[in-house]
Motif scaffolding. Structure first.
Motif, PDB file in Angstrom:
ATOM      1  N   GLY A 116      -4.451  -3.975   6.317  1.00 26.07           N
ATOM      2  CA  GLY A 116      -3.858  -5.074   5.829  1.00 26.07           C
ATOM      3  C   GLY A 116      -3.924  -5.647   4.547  1.00 26.07           C
ATOM      4  N   VAL A 151      -9.093  -9.564   6.631  1.00 28.55           N
ATOM      5  CA  VAL A 151      -8.786  -8.039   6.309  1.00 28.55           C
ATOM      6  C   VAL A 151      -9.793  -7.103   6.916  1.00 28.55           C
ATOM      7  N   ASP A 213       1.799  -5.791  10.640  1.00 31.78           N
ATOM      8  CA  ASP A 213       1.686  -5.781   8.829  1.00 31.78           C
ATOM      9  C   ASP A 213       2.329  -5.463   8.341  1.00 31.78           C
TER      10      ASP A 213
END
Length: 315
Positions: A116, A151, A213
């Motif tokens: 993240g 995150v 991601d």
């Protein structure tokens, strides 16, 4: 049989970590590069944190994300290496059941958080290159803090079911784990129950996190490349692309070992077990070591700050 490794038990009090199966006689020698990597990881990431804190010019979104990455790498490495070295040096193979589940949680949580953070860094590069005049107004400190919190929460919440599911399974086969740390599937495979929930959930998290991601990073860099190629001169294009160099290197260092490890586990059926374990260890330990080196070498502000620090000490 009365052997503790084959006796029926629902919740074992301890697991036995074998280290590197088949290479037990070389554990002391194997420990040398692992210890060196851990020392470099600690020194490098602490240096990054110290440098960013002391240098006002580095108080920006990219370096805040870099500090998050450094902190995450410190936590991840420290959750693995000390126990690993105790196995190699002192043959201390036992690990408490709860400690094993805790280690499992941190290993996988840090992996999701790192992924993240790399996506957040890609967002920073996109805004800096495609909207340079609005960079400071878009990625303000509160926005960066919210992204960082999101995150961390994503990693913490997604991985939380791992230890809870692992704790509920009955374990009646063996308590021997053929590697030097408690990895999710290595633990739940020891259960004598239908573990499809753990298996499917772990696979879903891995696929979802990686796909999301990587897609976000690829989308960001597609827009970045379009902006770079629209610049009028070659020098301008190279200079702008150079600001992304360290981030791209970190992405490659982070994802390539992961992909190679996954391919080895899924298709390398004829590969020796110790090779699988060594590859997985490299995937977990090499990126945290290289991240601060890459940014320390390629980022002028960090390099200059370190040079001033060392030159001041010498005088």
């Amino acid at each position: 049989m009365s052997d503790s490794n084959t006796t029926d038990f629902n919740n074992p009090s301890t697991f036995i970590l074998l280290g590197i199966p088949g290479l037990e006689a070389a554990h002391v020698w194997i420990s040398i590069p692992f210890c060196a990597m851990y020392a470099i990881t600690i020194l490098g990431n602490v240096t990054i944190l110290f440098t960013v804190k002391r240098e006002p010019n580095l108080h920006g979104p990219m370096y805040y994300f870099l500090c998050m990455l450094a902190g995450s790498d410190l936590v991840g490495s420290t959750s693995i290496v000390p126990k690993m070295l105790s196995i190699f040096w002192f043959n201390s193979r036992e690990i408490d059941f709860s400690s094993c589940l805790t280690q499992m949680y941190f290993i996988h949580c840090v992996a999701v958080i790192d992924s993240g953070i790399l996506a957040a860094m890609a967002l920073d590069r996109y805004v800096a290159i495609c909207h340079p005049l609005r960079h400071s107004t878009i990625l303000t400190n509160p926005v960066v803090a919210k992204i960082g919190l999101a995150v961390v929460l994503r990693g913490g919440v997604l991985i939380l079911p791992y230890p809870f599911l692992a704790r509920r399974w009955p374990y009646c086969r063996t308590n021997i784990i053929p590697q030097p740390y408690c990895e999710h599937m290595a633990v739940v495979k020891l259960a004598c129950a239908d573990i499809r929930i753990s298996n499917y959930y772990g696979l879903s998290v891995a696929i979802w996190v990686t796909t999301l991601d990587v897609f976000f990073i690829a989308l960001s860099y597609t827009q970045i490349l379009r902006a770079i190629f629209s610049l009028p001169t070659k020098d301008a294009r190279l200079k702008t692309f150079g600001t992304c160099g360290s981030h791209l290197c970190v992405i490659l260092v982070s994802y390539i070992p992961s992909v190679f490890s996954s391919l080895t586990h899924r298709f390398g059926h004829n590969v020796a077990l110790h090779f699988h374990v060594l590859i997985t260890n490299a995937y977990l330990l090499v990126p945290p070591m290289l991240h601060p080196i890459i940014y320390g070498v390629s980022t002028k502000q960090i390099r200059d700050r370190l040079l001033r620090l060392f030159s001041h000490k010498q005088t």
